[in-house]
Each structure stands twice: as structure tokens, then as C-alpha cells.
Write a protein that holds these residues in place. Structure first.
Motif: not given
Length: 806
Positions: A537-545
């Protein structure tokens, strides 16, 4: 006049005069001593584990909840003088002064521990306990969940399980108290008592350790060993070891407070699958049995308005490799649908008037299930049985301190304060025993917030409670995990990301907490729902990290599952303190204070980043040679080093001489297979020989080790005369075992291109390009840029020898 002053002092301190010896008898493992105040028994459970059980005349004694071991055959020798008895096993000696009775414990002629006054009664406080002498430089770890620093010497704290909502960097009383200490003098001391009490570790008097409790059992156990790791092994032999959990326990959980509908639960699972983020479990909090937080606790049945087809949902999740865990509590509200049923069954603990005891707390007016009462267990367990038959895979027992426990509650074996700390323990026992009896093909999963010494033998998976969602909440998590792990609870973990509060999403804090979570026993983000705990449920940068970190968690399943096996057979925690690896005495005692860096098994050293905006992070090394997992940088010594970090990294080091097995990424452990296996070895000139192991079974059969339904893979390394020799062995069998494995051996820190490589005497071609290596079988490739040698082979035989000539 002087005598009167002494008597008055004793009266004011509440201490009774010590007992006087009368006679003794030795029968097998037990020495019984009659005194003028009652009986004292010394029972050896192992050669270096002894219980002292004082039974003063007229003092009620409760059973031991901690000890599960039957005494092993131990040869004991006894000698006597006019003033003293001496009782000795092969490794532990107890001297008993006769007048007054006083016990001292020696190992190899070294004094470990000595009673100062022995058994002490404090009538004005309605308590009893023990007093011991402390040596000047002695450090004391343990005491259960506290945020006080690793060394608790000089502290005084309650022995009473109690919720601490929103804690951060300091707490003297939390969910899981343990009357257990680990001394730098290489002994463990267990106060075998379930009652409300207090521990004073040299706080009131610098050289005195005192336990006291309001009733319970007047017993303590001394555990000794030659090393700290052996202490844990001996202690868990006494109190029981954690059963090997199902492999899915080590996967990723979707969890929050909480999913309100079947649709919401299904949607979150789908979102993980759509984003290709691995998932193995979903945890349903209290909305599964009611639409609101208050008024429904004790229903313990599906709210069919919100979850209209629960059995179909459970079946669909199972088919997708997702295991469902349901929260339950030991409180039945008077407003719940089951209140009258519970009262009629005799399940509710009464008050002094004999009627069901009711009281108000946050969730409503309630009664408490008396898990010590067979009638209550007969009512409570079938509810769990029914849920398991529907397809529920795990139990979450919440509020089991119990969170509210009025003093005048009468339980089947004693008053509330006498049994308080054993409540969660007895609850877990009921669930575990029921699962083993009625579902013998299933490994129980029992997540609980509170328990007693020994609760680990019921498969208890504890967590560190309702931690504040802040950097302050993240900071003490290593300390809490190490302390509980040393006490037998290998699966202690935190609500990843933090649970309580937080006004807005802090992406950096969230990322740092979940990076740490990859190297903690259970990977379960969980929080109050106003900020989503699930990474989907979080932003793409958080998920990608975070994606590569979650993937790493799954790729490490062979290594992590082996840690679980080692825990189940030796008691060794998955997270281990650095002093376990130190060999210099001064370094050991210094490292006992370390609460930021820790070992994940024997191979990894991890130091979570617990402050925002940093570009480097301090790491304490325990000695030896270590390699940065990400960069390959080499570090050595028993010192503190600064490692560069980015938001994508935290300090993770691998010890020279380590074998780390890894498997291909899967989206659920249901699809796990070790048919393809990558075995990493971290070479260094300082390590001439090394060994490692990997445990494999079907991931679900209970008692697989006892039944012989498992396989062990053993790895050996020898560096000699310019040659590197690897030997791979496999033994054992289980249903589904791969007949052969496509193995890729990766040798790190390989400083030069090998001249010759052979497997069982057969030449292995060294190809010049990675692309050819990837396409071919039984070949090798030297990655000069990363200083890695990779050898691919088909492992079929029980023993394979690989030779690398430099």
C-alpha cells in the motif's frame, strides 16, 4: 539490648531466621534434607542442572510450570562434616552449611553462586523468595522483556506480565516477565515461580540478588556449563525446546489492526500476488468476530455479515499458499454471544463470592476464562478445534498477560496473583496439546504476547508488544530479541514498522525496520491501520527499495530453516549475541553489553540502522574476519567499525569460513524446493578448515527429526598446500526429497583464477564468459571483477569432492 536490636531489624526487614539442619537422605538424583522449618530437596536434572526446592511447613506450593525434563541418571557423591554436607555430580558441587542452612554452588572448584540467606519469608508483604551473593564484576542478563540495557545488574523490576502500550527506549515492565538470569560467571538462575513478584539485581544492596513473590513455588534452579551457548542448551533441556515450526512460519505475513471484511482480506492477498511480492500468511485481528472494537470479544465465531463465506475464503487462501491466523483473547464479554454459554460451562473464573467474576476494561464488561480449570479448557478448546477444521492454520493469543487480572479472581489452583505469570503459558499448553491430539499431521502455530519460563515448548511465537511507531520504538528491538532468545524463545519478533501511533508515514523508518526484519525470526509487519503496515500500500520507491530485501528473506529459506532446526534440537536462538562468538574473556564481558549488533545464526552479523539520515553506521565486531555482504569489503578484529550505508543497505556482514545455502525465489513457501541450490562459501587465508550444514524436510510433518523424516546436507572445506578442497555430503530421506540437486558453488574472496578444478577426479571446464557458464552444466567460471569462483555441478551422490588448485 543488642539482641533486641537484631530481632527488631529482622522483623522490620521481614526476613525469618534461617532453617537449621536435622537430617538427610540421598535417593537417586535427589537429596532430601529435613530442617526445623520444613524440608529442602536438591534434585539434579542433569549433571550441571540442579533444583533447590524449599518446602517450609504450612506454606502452600504450586506446581512447576517451567520444568518439563525428567531427571537424567546422574551419579552423585555425598560427604559430611560436623558443619557441612557436600553433594557433587561430575560437573557441579553443592555445599550445604548446616547451621543455618545455606547453599553454595561450585563448578571445577570455582564458586558460581552462593545463597546469602537462602529462603526468605516477608510476612508483612505476604511474600517469600531467595537472597544470593553477587560477585563484584558480575553481569546479569535476562529478566524477560525489559528495555534497560543488556546488563540488568543494579536494576529492580516487577515480575508481573503487564502490557506497556506505545513503549520506546525505556521500560522496566512489559508483556513477558521472566524470573530468569544469565550471569557472566556462566550460570543461569531460574526462580521457578508463577506469582506476582519482584527481582532486585543489586539495586537495594550492591552485592545482593533477591527474588520475591506473592506465593507460588519456593524453588529455584541453577544451570551451569563451560560456555554460554551450552548454558542455553542445558536450560532448554530442562524447560523444553521449541518444536520445529512449519516452513511457512519463516515467510511474509500480511497483518494489521485489522481487516474488517472478507473482501478486504481477499484484496490484500491479491495485491501481494499482483505486485509479485511473496506472501505466506494473513493475520485477522478482532474484526473477524465483530464489526466494532468494543462489545464483541468472546464471540469467537465468524461475523457472517463481514465474512459471509469464511470456509471458502480459507480454502482459497490455502490453495494460494496463504495460511490464515486468527486472533483470540481469553476474555468473554457479558455482551458477547457466548457469555451465558461460558457461564453455564463453568469456564469463567469466579470471584471470592463463588460467582463468575466480572469487571470493566477497554473492550467492555467481561469475565476471564480460567484456563487452569479443566471445565474451562473443555469449553475453550473445542472452539479452536472447530476453527482448525474450517481451515484456520494458526492461533494468535492476545491480551494473555492477562491484560486485566483483578487480584480477587479465584482460579482453580490459586488466586490471581499466585498464577498470573503462568496464564499465557497454560493457555498455550491447552492449544498446543489440543492441536497435537486432534491434528497430528499439522505443526501448531501459536503466537502469544505473554507466557512463562518454558512456554517455548508449546511452540509459542511471542512478539514484543505494542511498540511505538517511531525511531525510539525501533532502537530497543535487538535488545529485547536477544534477551528473550537467550531465555529459550527463539521466535521473538517485533511488529515490523512499529504498531502504536505515528501521525504520518515515515518511509525511511518503515524501510529500516523491515530491512532489520529480514534477519529476525518472524517477518510480520503489523500496525494500527491509519498507516498501512503492508508494503503493497506504499509508494513505488518504498516497494522497490524493500523488494530485494523481501526476496532475500525467501532466498535464505535453506539457511533460515536450518537455524530453526538447530533451535529445535539445541535451543540455540536464531538471533544470537556477539559474545557467543568471542573467545577472549575480556572481550566476552564487554560484548555482553552490546545491544545493537547481533548474529543471525553463525554466518551473519547484522546491525540495524535505528537513526534517520545517516550515511554510515557503527558495527561492533566480535573478532575474526568478516565480509560486507553487499560490497565484499573485508573487516577483521574485535573492534567497532563504521560501515557506509545508503537507504538500500544496512550493515550485514558474513563471517569468513561460512557456508550459506540459498534457494530460488518463490512467491510462497508452498512452492519451495531445494532442487536448485546455490551454496556460498566465504574464503579467507585465515580460515584453513570450515564446515556447515543444511537441514531439509517436507516443511510440515510434526516430529520429523524424531521420525527420521529429514535430510542433512553437510559441507566441509580444507585449504592445504595451495589447494582448496570441498566435500559435500548428504544423508537421510523424506517424502519429496530431490534425488539430485543442481548445485552452484560460489566461492567468495577468490583472489586468482584457478589453474585446475575437478569434481570426484573429473576435470571441470573453466569457461571465460558468464553467458556460457549460465547455459552449460558441470562448468566453472571465475568472476574477476567480484573475485568469485562459481562451479556448477549435478549433485547426486551421497558424497562429492571438489578440488580447486590455484
Amino acid at each position: 539490648m543488642r539482641l533486641l536490636f537484631v530481632l527488631l531489624a529482622l522483623c522490620c526487614s521481614g526476613a525469618t531466621l534461617a532453617a537449621q539442619y536435622q537430617q538427610h537422605s540421598l535417593n537417586g538424583n535427589q537429596l532430601s534434607i529435613n530442617t526445623d522449618e520444613g524440608q529442602l530437596s536438591l534434585t539434579f536434572f542433569q549433571s550441571d542442572v540442579v533444583e533447590a526446592f524449599y518446602q517450609p511447613t504450612g506454606v502452600k506450593q504450586l506446581p512447576s510450570f517451567s520444568i518439563s525434563q525428567q531427571p537424567e541418571p546422574v551419579t552423585l557423591n555425598i560427604s559430611e562434616t560436623a558443619s557441612q554436607l557436600t553433594l557433587a555430580s561430575d560437573s557441579l558441587t553443592v555445599t550445604i552449611d548446616k547451621a543455618p542452612i545455606k547453599l553454595s554452588y561450585y563448578r571445577a572448584d570455582k564458586l558460581l553462586l552462593s545463597e546469602e540467606q537462602g529462603y526468605v519469608q516477608q510476612p508483612e508483604q505476604q511474600s517469600h523468595g531467595f537472597r544470593f551473593m553477587l560477585s563484584p564484576d558480575e553481569k546479569l542478563l535476562g529478566g524477560g522483556q525489559r528495555v534497560l540495557g543488556m546488563n540488568r545488574r543494579g536494576e529492580k523490576f516487577p515480575l508481573y506480565n503487564k502490557a506497556h502500550y506505545g513503549y520506546s527506549t525505556q521500560s522496566s515492565q512489559m508483556y513477558f516477565s521472566l524470573p530468569l538470569l544469565i550471569s557472566s560467571n556462566k550460570y543461569m538462575l531460574l526462580f521457578d515461580n508463577s506469582a506476582k513478584g519482584e527481582a532486585d539485581l543489586g539495586h537495594s544492596q550492591a552485592d545482593i540478588l533477591q527474588f520475591s513473590a506473592e506465593g507460588g513455588r519456593s524453588s529455584y534452579v541453577v544451570v551451569a556449563a563451560d560456555s554460554y551457548s551450552e548454558l542455553v542448551t542445558n536450560y532448554t533441556s530442562l524447560t523444553g525446546r521449541q518444536p520445529l515450526p512449519a516452513r511457512w512460519t519463516l515467510g511474509n505475513y500480511a497483518s494489521r489492526f485489522g481487516y474488517r471484511t472478507e473482501t478486504e482480506a481477499r484484496d490484500v492477498v491479491k495485491k501481494f500476488r499482483d505486485l509479485r511480492l511473496p506472501l505466506d500468511a494473513i493475520v485477522l485481528d478482532l474484526y473477524w468476530f465483530g464489526p466494532d472494537i468494543k462489545g464483541h470479544m468472546g464471540n469467537l465465531a465468524w461475523d457472517l455479515n463481514a465474512f459471509p463465506k469464511p470456509e471458502q475464503m480459507l480454502a482459497d487462501f490455502t490453495a494460494d499458499g496463504v495460511n490464515t491466523i486468527l486472533v483470540t483473547e481469553p476474555f468473554v464479554l457479558t455482551s458477547s454471544k457466548r457469555w451465558q454459554e461460558a457461564v453455564a460451562a463453568g469456564a469463567i473464573a469466579p470471584g471470592l463470592d463463588g460467582k463468575p467474576k466480572t469487571f470493566d476494561f477497554y473492550f467492555g464488561n467481561t469475565g476471564l476464562i480460567d484456563v487452569f480449570n479443566p471445565k474451562a479448557r473443555d469449553w475453550f478448546w473445542p472452539i479452536y478445534q472447530g476453527l482448525a477444521e474450517q481451515g484456520v492454520a494458526g492461533v494468535w493469543g492476545d491480551l494473555g498477560e492477562p491484560e486485566v487480572h483483578p487480584d480477587d479472581t479465584v482460579h482453580a489452583i490459586g488466586m490471581a496473583n499466585e498464577v498470573h505469570n503462568a496464564y499465557g503459558h497454560q493457555w498455550a499448553d491447552m492449544v498446543y496439546s489440543g492441536m497435537r491430539q486432534h491434528f497430528p499431521a499439522q505443526r501448531p502455530f501459536i503466537m502469544m504476547r505473554a507466557g512463562n519460563a518454558g512456554s517455548q515448548r508449546f511452540g509459542m511465537v511471542p512478539w514484543t508488544g505494542d511498540v511505538e511507531r517511531s525511531w525510539g520504538g525501533l532502537k530497543p528491538q535487538v535488545e529485547l530479541a536477544l534477551t528473550m532468545g537467550l531465555s529459550g524463545f527463539g521466535y521473538i519478533h517485533s511488529d515490523l514498522g512499529g504498531f502504536a501511533g505515528g501521525e504520518q508515514f515515515d518511509a525511511e523508518l518503515y524501510i529500516r525496520w523491515l530491512q532489520y526484519g529480514v534477519f529476525q525470526p518472524v517477518f510480520r509487519p503489523h500496525a494500527q491501520e491509519h498507516i498501512a503496515p503492508e508494503m503493497v500500500f506504499h509508494d513505488k520507491h518504498t516497494i522497490d527499495t524493500l523488494r530485494p530485501w523481501l526476496n532475500l528473506r525467501y532466498q535464505l529459506l535453506p539457511y533460515n530453516y536450518t537455524l530453526a532446526y538447530q533451535n529445535s534440537t539445541t535451543g540455540m536462538p536464531l538471533m544470537r549475541p556477539l559474545f557467543f562468538m568471542a573467545d577472549d574473556l575480556a572481550n566476552i564481558t564487554d560484548l555482553m553489553e552490546e545491544k545493537n549488533s547481533y548474529l543471525w545464526g553463525d554466518a551473519f552479523l547484522v546491525a540495524p540502522v535505528t537513526e534517520p539520515g545517516v550515511t554510515s553506521w557503527p558495527v561492533q565486531l566480535p573478532g575474526g574476519v568478516w565480509f560486507d555482504y553487499f560490497s565484499g569489503q573485508r573487516y577483521a578484529g574485535a573492534n567497532k567499525v563504521e560501515l557506509p550505508v545508503t537507504l538500500d543497505t544496512i550493515p550485514v556482514l558474513v563471517k569468513a569460513g561460512s557456508f550459506v545455502p540459498m534457494a530460488p525465489l518463490v512467491q510462497t513457501t508452498r512452492d519451495y524446493s531445494s532442487k536448485k541450490l546455490t551454496l556460498h562459501y566465504y574464503a579467507d587465508a585465515s580460515v584453513n578448515c570450515a564446515k556447515g550444514e543444511m537441514y531439509e524436510d517436507d516443511g510440515k510433518t510434526p516430529d520429523a527429526v524424531a521420525k527420521g523424516q529429514f535430510e542433512l546436507l553437510n559441507f566441509y572445506y580444507l585449504q592445504q598446500d595451495g589447494e582448496q578442497k570441498f566435500e559435500l555430503r548428504r544423508s537421510g530421506d523424506y517424502a519429496g526429497k530431490p534425488e539430485s540437486r543442481e548445485l552452484t558453488l560460489v566461492v567468495h574472496n577468490q583472489t586468482a583464477t584457478p589453474e585446475h578444478i575437478s569434481v570426484d577426479g573429473r576435470y571441470i571446464q573453466l569457461v571465460p564468459q558468464q553467458a556460457r557458464f549460465n547455459r552449460m552444466q558441470n562448468v566453472a567460471w571465475y568472476d574477476k571483477a567480484n573475485r568469485q569462483l562459481k562451479v556448477k555441478l549435478d549433485w547426486q551422490a551421497d558424497k562429492v569432492q571438489l578440488l580447486v588448485q590455484k
